[in-house]
Design a protein around this motif. Structure first.
Motif, PDB file in Angstrom:
ATOM      1  N   GLY A 175      30.666  46.584  25.892  1.00 43.95           N
ATOM      2  CA  GLY A 175      31.850  47.377  26.216  1.00 43.95           C
ATOM      3  C   GLY A 175      32.408  48.099  25.007  1.00 43.95           C
ATOM      4  N   SER A 176      32.374  47.451  23.840  1.00 41.80           N
ATOM      5  CA  SER A 176      32.901  48.103  22.634  1.00 41.80           C
ATOM      6  C   SER A 176      32.010  49.239  22.166  1.00 41.80           C
ATOM      7  CB  SER A 176      33.055  47.064  21.514  1.00 41.80           C
ATOM      8  OG  SER A 176      33.946  46.020  21.897  1.00 41.80           O
ATOM      9  N   LEU A 177      30.694  49.145  22.438  1.00 42.00           N
ATOM     10  CA  LEU A 177      29.785  50.198  22.022  1.00 42.00           C
ATOM     11  C   LEU A 177      30.089  51.528  22.738  1.00 42.00           C
ATOM     12  CD1 LEU A 177      26.359  48.311  21.895  1.00 42.00           C
ATOM     13  CD2 LEU A 177      27.751  49.056  19.965  1.00 42.00           C
ATOM     14  N   SER A 178      30.643  51.409  23.941  1.00 43.77           N
ATOM     15  CA  SER A 178      30.909  52.645  24.702  1.00 43.77           C
ATOM     16  C   SER A 178      31.927  53.551  24.004  1.00 43.77           C
ATOM     17  CB  SER A 178      31.414  52.303  26.108  1.00 43.77           C
ATOM     18  OG  SER A 178      32.664  51.620  26.031  1.00 43.77           O
ATOM     19  N   LEU A 179      32.793  52.970  23.154  1.00 40.24           N
ATOM     20  CA  LEU A 179      33.789  53.800  22.462  1.00 40.24           C
ATOM     21  C   LEU A 179      33.145  54.794  21.524  1.00 40.24           C
ATOM     22  CD1 LEU A 179      36.484  51.070  21.657  1.00 40.24           C
ATOM     23  CD2 LEU A 179      36.471  52.730  23.517  1.00 40.24           C
ATOM     24  N   ILE A 180      31.964  54.421  20.963  1.00 42.84           N
ATOM     25  CA  ILE A 180      31.261  55.358  20.081  1.00 42.84           C
ATOM     26  C   ILE A 180      30.855  56.605  20.855  1.00 42.84           C
ATOM     27  CG2 ILE A 180      29.230  55.677  18.622  1.00 42.84           C
ATOM     28  CD1 ILE A 180      29.310  52.696  18.010  1.00 42.84           C
ATOM     29  N   PHE A 181      30.355  56.400  22.067  1.00 43.86           N
ATOM     30  CA  PHE A 181      29.931  57.541  22.883  1.00 43.86           C
ATOM     31  C   PHE A 181      31.135  58.353  23.384  1.00 43.86           C
ATOM     32  CE2 PHE A 181      26.377  54.627  23.002  1.00 43.86           C
ATOM     33  CZ  PHE A 181      25.288  55.465  22.845  1.00 43.86           C
ATOM     34  N   VAL A 182      32.252  57.670  23.665  1.00 43.90           N
ATOM     35  CA  VAL A 182      33.462  58.393  24.068  1.00 43.90           C
ATOM     36  C   VAL A 182      33.929  59.318  22.936  1.00 43.90           C
ATOM     37  CG1 VAL A 182      35.901  58.145  24.660  1.00 43.90           C
ATOM     38  CG2 VAL A 182      34.203  56.678  25.739  1.00 43.90           C
ATOM     39  N   CYS A 183      33.828  58.822  21.684  1.00 45.77           N
ATOM     40  CA  CYS A 183      34.205  59.662  20.540  1.00 45.77           C
ATOM     41  C   CYS A 183      33.321  60.899  20.445  1.00 45.77           C
ATOM     42  CB  CYS A 183      34.119  58.860  19.243  1.00 45.77           C
ATOM     43  SG  CYS A 183      35.381  57.572  19.107  1.00 45.77           S
ATOM     44  N   SER A 184      32.018  60.734  20.717  1.00 44.72           N
ATOM     45  CA  SER A 184      31.130  61.907  20.663  1.00 44.72           C
ATOM     46  C   SER A 184      31.483  62.906  21.757  1.00 44.72           C
ATOM     47  CB  SER A 184      29.669  61.468  20.799  1.00 44.72           C
ATOM     48  OG  SER A 184      29.403  60.960  22.099  1.00 44.72           O
ATOM     49  N   VAL A 185      31.860  62.407  22.947  1.00 41.34           N
ATOM     50  CA  VAL A 185      32.282  63.311  24.028  1.00 41.34           C
ATOM     51  C   VAL A 185      33.537  64.084  23.616  1.00 41.34           C
ATOM     52  CG1 VAL A 185      33.131  63.438  26.397  1.00 41.34           C
ATOM     53  CG2 VAL A 185      31.212  61.932  25.831  1.00 41.34           C
ATOM     54  N   LEU A 186      34.492  63.376  23.006  1.00 45.87           N
ATOM     55  CA  LEU A 186      35.710  64.051  22.541  1.00 45.87           C
ATOM     56  C   LEU A 186      35.384  65.126  21.518  1.00 45.87           C
ATOM     57  CD1 LEU A 186      38.165  61.025  22.169  1.00 45.87           C
ATOM     58  CD2 LEU A 186      38.215  62.800  23.905  1.00 45.87           C
ATOM     59  N   LEU A 187      34.477  64.834  20.597  1.00 52.37           N
ATOM     60  CA  LEU A 187      34.099  65.801  19.579  1.00 52.37           C
ATOM     61  C   LEU A 187      33.489  67.049  20.213  1.00 52.37           C
ATOM     62  CD1 LEU A 187      33.749  66.576  16.612  1.00 52.37           C
ATOM     63  CD2 LEU A 187      31.560  65.357  16.614  1.00 52.37           C
ATOM     64  N   VAL A 188      32.596  66.857  21.181  1.00 58.51           N
ATOM     65  CA  VAL A 188      31.974  67.993  21.858  1.00 58.51           C
ATOM     66  C   VAL A 188      33.021  68.801  22.617  1.00 58.51           C
ATOM     67  CG1 VAL A 188      30.353  68.665  23.666  1.00 58.51           C
ATOM     68  CG2 VAL A 188      29.709  66.913  22.012  1.00 58.51           C
ATOM     69  N   ALA A 189      33.973  68.094  23.270  1.00 60.19           N
ATOM     70  CA  ALA A 189      35.007  68.791  24.039  1.00 60.19           C
ATOM     71  C   ALA A 189      35.868  69.663  23.139  1.00 60.19           C
ATOM     72  CB  ALA A 189      35.873  67.784  24.782  1.00 60.19           C
ATOM     73  N   VAL A 190      36.233  69.131  21.973  1.00 63.14           N
ATOM     74  CA  VAL A 190      37.090  69.886  21.067  1.00 63.14           C
ATOM     75  C   VAL A 190      36.358  71.080  20.476  1.00 63.14           C
ATOM     76  CG1 VAL A 190      38.313  69.772  18.866  1.00 63.14           C
ATOM     77  CG2 VAL A 190      38.571  67.937  20.534  1.00 63.14           C
ATOM     78  N   ARG A 191      35.070  70.917  20.205  1.00 63.99           N
ATOM     79  CA  ARG A 191      34.320  71.967  19.535  1.00 63.99           C
ATOM     80  C   ARG A 191      33.741  72.991  20.490  1.00 63.99           C
ATOM     81  NH1 ARG A 191      35.316  72.662  14.427  1.00 63.99           N
ATOM     82  NH2 ARG A 191      33.290  73.707  14.256  1.00 63.99           N
ATOM     83  N   ARG A 192      33.320  72.557  21.713  1.00 66.16           N
ATOM     84  CA  ARG A 192      32.571  73.467  22.573  1.00 66.16           C
ATOM     85  C   ARG A 192      33.183  73.683  23.948  1.00 66.16           C
ATOM     86  NH1 ARG A 192      30.076  76.689  19.871  1.00 66.16           N
ATOM     87  NH2 ARG A 192      28.922  77.261  21.764  1.00 66.16           N
TER      88      ARG A 192
END
Length: 891
Positions: free
Chosen positions: A429-446
């Motif tokens: 469950g804690s590992l999923s936060l890493i992927f959520v951060c990558s989604v946020l980064l993509v959303a902000v940039r693209r």
């Protein structure tokens, strides 16, 4: 009779309009439109019948352009009415005949007959449309009769096309019909019109047969007749209502209805605008066409929105562009701010799809905009077959490009690489936060589209690598299933919100940049020095802020427009450009490229008008192939124009005030000089003439002492006159900068004594010196210093009591020596001590019996400053009197 209450008072706007119509002193001509439901009802015949009657009564009638279509009875009515030869134009190898507008203007008739109001002129004409030609005639004070078929009215274009299956390309803005002074409906029943067609009185037989089968069917004619009668009835109803409002005969008519038309990005936008215009007219409401922009639209969509907003402006509506993300919230806020009572919105093609990103705008407004009346527009014909014809909420979702795919792949791979070693020590469950951060980064940039793709890719990678059994997409554990589901939901929501914030920040940044540019422009024009500097500031700003070639034209002394700032480009300005600019200057309306007036010009010209006069013309040009500026560019241009007009008007006003002050000061100095010359020249001249005449006539009768006294008096008055003339010459030389001092060390006491002796006649006062040891010499021009001291000593001797002492003090401080001349006279009031150095100024409280011109102290000030010093008048520390301090550099 009871006095009218506040609810029964006449409407001031209606009163002003009624007064203007009754007593039109603006010089504008009057327009009468003969309105018909279809060709052939007799509009031209009725127009010529009334014109012939007016001609017989003495009105100067001129037929500018009348289309008789070969009808003998119509041609017969033209007999006795002067006809203007048509202007021949060549276009695409063929010759066409158009209205000769200049010939009509030169003839200046009382009434001009111009047929076919909706006609489009051949390219190369001054105006694109004939109604613009008529507008110029009206502005020249010429009355106009014209004809119009109801299908050419812009707001009814869609309705007529739906009825007749024929879309008319030539349209007239509704504002032209609304501005007409009178409208006469020319009506003919459908059966009679069809009979005229069969008789060949409208078209030739072959054309008549085709017309009856298509446009001139009985059903079409009945419907068009109803529309024409309704348009005329609405005009009559408006006239009656204005009459009642102006005279308060029937109480208040509510005028608070306000309609907001939501313009979307698609082919239906113009249909929405026309529908909004018709609804506003039927409700007698003002209306606004607003487009809520979210993100960036495709070029084709943006052009459709610009065209729709321009159509709204031509139909008399207000236009607005609102930047925002939540369309419903933006529309509601704008509607509240504008006091809107009804919102017109298009019907969506599909009510729900991808609910998180594409909601039904109409449905959401119906649910949430409870304080407004929400009207759904019918779906345009054929919209169901065209996906692009839907009026829908614009979103940021778009197809992924290569950059989006690269960001998704890179962030997903990096997240997997980081999570893999951590999976040994951290729960799933804690590992999923890493992927959520990558989604946020993509959303902000693209943006949101890439964020959705990143959410799905990260979901699959997380399932494949980190849930049991690993390296498969199968999930056995209920805990892992819930983890994956919540991961997908959280990543989608987080990505959507991050992309939303990104869009908001982009819009805020764009608005901030726009406001910053306008602020920078206002700051720069505030610091502009003179009209030419202001013109260059305008052109530099337009070139940097909008990327447009720009120029400014000012009228010269002869009224011709001169290019004063900006780059005319490699092609420069040609004749058509100067003609367009001149037309803008004379008519205070935009013209040139992208307009209906002189569109062949490469430049788009806008006027700069002050409060009561035209100031300049600004032109812009662009290198791409678009026909006109988009709405945002045009608004920024107009904002710059308005600020520049205010600044230029302020500069002109300041120049006029300065000129008026200069003229006033010149007049004052001239009057003072004449007064001084008449008194101070005549007085010594009279003494000299009297003494010399007495010596000539009674020389033998006078003893030696009397002759000497007369000669001394003559010399004294001549010396005084010489000093006065010398002061005038010095002021002249100072004004022209002709005095060049030769500075060298000068002892103070000898110069004071020499100046005292130069006064001529013996004076009753005594000099007292208080010379400081370190202040005995100054750096000055000896001749100029002596003149300064002579004027100061003469001034002190005039006002000091007889047998009193005039004290000369010197002090040294800060590399300068101050010479103070103190007299015990009446003194100078503190409020006037700074003014005594102005030319021809004399203190009112002083003894006016003392001779003087008011030039002495002014000369002292100018000569002292030329030598690098300064002078001031102060009150003595003890007792009455005057203290004049002259400070000069020490050697």
């Amino acid at each position: 009779m009871s006095s009218p209450t506040s609810d029964q008072r006449p409407n001031p706007d209606a009163l002003l309009e009624a007064t203007r119509e009754a007593h039109d002193e603006s010089g504008r001509g009057r327009l009468k439109i003969f309105l018909g439901a279809a060709p052939g009802v007799g509009k031209t015949y009725e127009m010529l019948t009334e014109a012939a009657a007016l001609a017989r009564s003495g009105v100067r009638v001129l037929a500018g352009l009348v289309e008789t279509h070969g009808r003998r009875e119509t041609e017969a009515l033209l007999r006795g009415i002067p006809l203007v030869p048509r202007r021949r134009l060549r276009y695409r190898g063929r010759h066409f005949e158009e209205l000769d507008l200049d010939a009509v203007l030169r003839a200046a008739p009382d009434l001009a007959l111009i047929d076919e109001l909706a006609h489009s002129n051949i390219p190369g004409s001054r105006h694109e449309k004939r109604w613009q030609d008529i507008e110029e005639l009206l502005n020249a004070g010429i009355d106009v009769f014209t004809t119009l078929n109801i299908q050419h009215l812009a707001s009814l274009n869609d309705v007529v096309a739906q009825i007749s299956r024929v879309r008319v390309r030539e349209t007239v803005p509704d504002s032209v019909l609304e501005a007409a002074d009178s409208i006469e409906i020319v009506d003919l029943p459908p059966d009679e019109l069809i009979q005229r067609l069969h008789e060949g009185k409208v078209y030739v037989p072959d054309q008549a047969a085709r017309a009856v089968e298509h446009f001139f069917s009985r059903g079409n004619l009945a419907a068009l007749r109803e529309i024409a009668l309704r348009a005329a009835a609405e005009r009559v109803d408006a006239d009656v209502r204005n009459h009642l409002r102006a005279r308060a005969e029937a109480g208040i008519w509510p005028t608070q209805e306000r309609l907001l038309v939501v313009v979307g990005e698609g082919p239906a936008a113009e249909s929405m605008v026309r529908l909004g215009k018709r609804l506003a007219e039927r409700r007698q409401a003002s209306w606004i066409a607003a487009h809520v922009r979210r993100g960036t639209a495709a070029a084709e969509q943006a052009k459709g929105v610009d065209d729709a907003l321009r159509l709204a402006e031509s139909l008399g509506g207000e236009v607005a562009t609102i930047s925002g993300v939540d369309l419903v919230a933006e529309i509601k806020a704008f509607a509240r701010n504008q006091n809107v009572t009804e919102i017109l919105v298009g019907r969506s093609q599909r009510p729900l799809r991808w609910f998180a990103f594409r909601r039904s705008l109409a449905g959401t407004l119906l649910r949430e905009a409870n304080e407004f009346t929400v009207t759904l527009a019918p779906r345009p014909e054929g919209a169901s077959a065209k996906r692009g014809a839907v009026m829908r909420k614009p979103t940021s979702v778009r197809w992924l490009d290569a950059a989006d795919i690269g960001w998704v792949a890179a962030t997903s791979a990096v997240s997997a690489a980081l999570a893999w070693p951590l999976s040994l020590v951290v729960d799933t469950g804690s590992l999923s936060l890493i992927f959520v951060c990558s989604v946020l980064l993509v959303a902000v940039r693209r943006g949101i589209g890439a964020a959705v793709a990143a959410s799905l890719v990260c979901f699959l990678i997380f399932n494949f690598l980190f849930t049991d059994p690993r390296l498969t997409l199968t999930v056995y554990s209920t805990h892992d299933i819930l983890t994956l589901v919540f991961f997908l939901i959280v990543s989608l929501i987080a990505g959507s919100q991050a992309a939303r914030i990104r869009t908001q920040m982009t819009l805020i940044r764009t608005a901030s940049e726009r406001h910053a540019r306008l602020y920078d422009f206002s700051r720069r024009i505030a610091g502009a020095v003179g009209p030419v500097d202001l013109a260059w500031t305008i052109t530099e700003y337009l070139e940097t802020a909008l990327g447009l070639q720009s120029l400014v034209l000012y009228p010269d002394a002869d009224g011709r427009l001169a290019h004063v700032a900006g780059d005319g480009g490699s092609e420069g300005l040609v004749d058509v450009d100067y003609i367009a600019a001149r037309w803008v200057y004379e008519h205070n309306m935009p013209a040139g490229r992208g307009t209906g007036t002189l569109p062949r010009s490469r430049w788009f010209f806008v006027p700069l008008r002050g409060s009561d006069e035209m100031l300049a013309v600004v032109g812009v040009a662009w290198t791409d192939r678009k026909q006109r500026l988009d709405v945002e560019e045009q608004r920024l241009l107009f904002a710059v124009r308005d600020q520049a007009a205010v600044a230029l008007g302020r500069s002109r006003l300041a120049a006029e005030i300065e000129s008026a002050q200069f003229a006033q000061e010149t007049a004052r100095l001239r009057a003072a000089l004449l007064s001084s010359v008449s008194h101070d020249l005549r007085t010594p001249l009279s003494s000299i003439i009297g003494s010399t005449a007495l010596l000539r006539d009674r020389f033998d009768q006078l003893d030696a002492e009397e002759r000497l006294e007369l000669l001394d008096g003559t010399i004294d008055e001549a010396t005084r006159l010489d000093r006065f003339v010398q002061n005038l010459l010095d002021m002249t030389r100072v004004g022209y900068g002709a005095l060049m001092p030769e500075l060298k060390p000068c002892p103070i006491r000898p110069e004071v004594e020499a100046a005292w002796l130069s006064l001529g006649a013996p004076v009753s006062q005594n000099l007292k010196f208080d010379i400081a040891y370190n202040a005995r010499v100054v750096l000055a021009d000896a001749t100029l210093l002596r003149r300064v001291l002579a004027n100061l000593l003469d001034n002190a001797a005039k006002y000091a009591p007889a047998a009193s002492e005039i004290v000369i003090e010197t002090r040294a401080a800060d590399d300068e020596v101050t010479i103070a001349i103190c007299d015990p006279g009446p003194g100078i009031p503190a409020a006037e001590q700074s003014r005594v150095f102005d030319m021809f100024y004399r203190v009112e409280q002083a003894d006016r019996s003392a001779p003087g011109t008011g030039l002495g102290l002014a000369i002292c000030k100018e000569l002292t400053e030329i030598m690098g010093g300064h002078i001031r008048a102060v009150s003595p520390a003890v007792g009455p009197g005057t203290r004049i301090e002259v400070s000069l550099p020490s050697p």
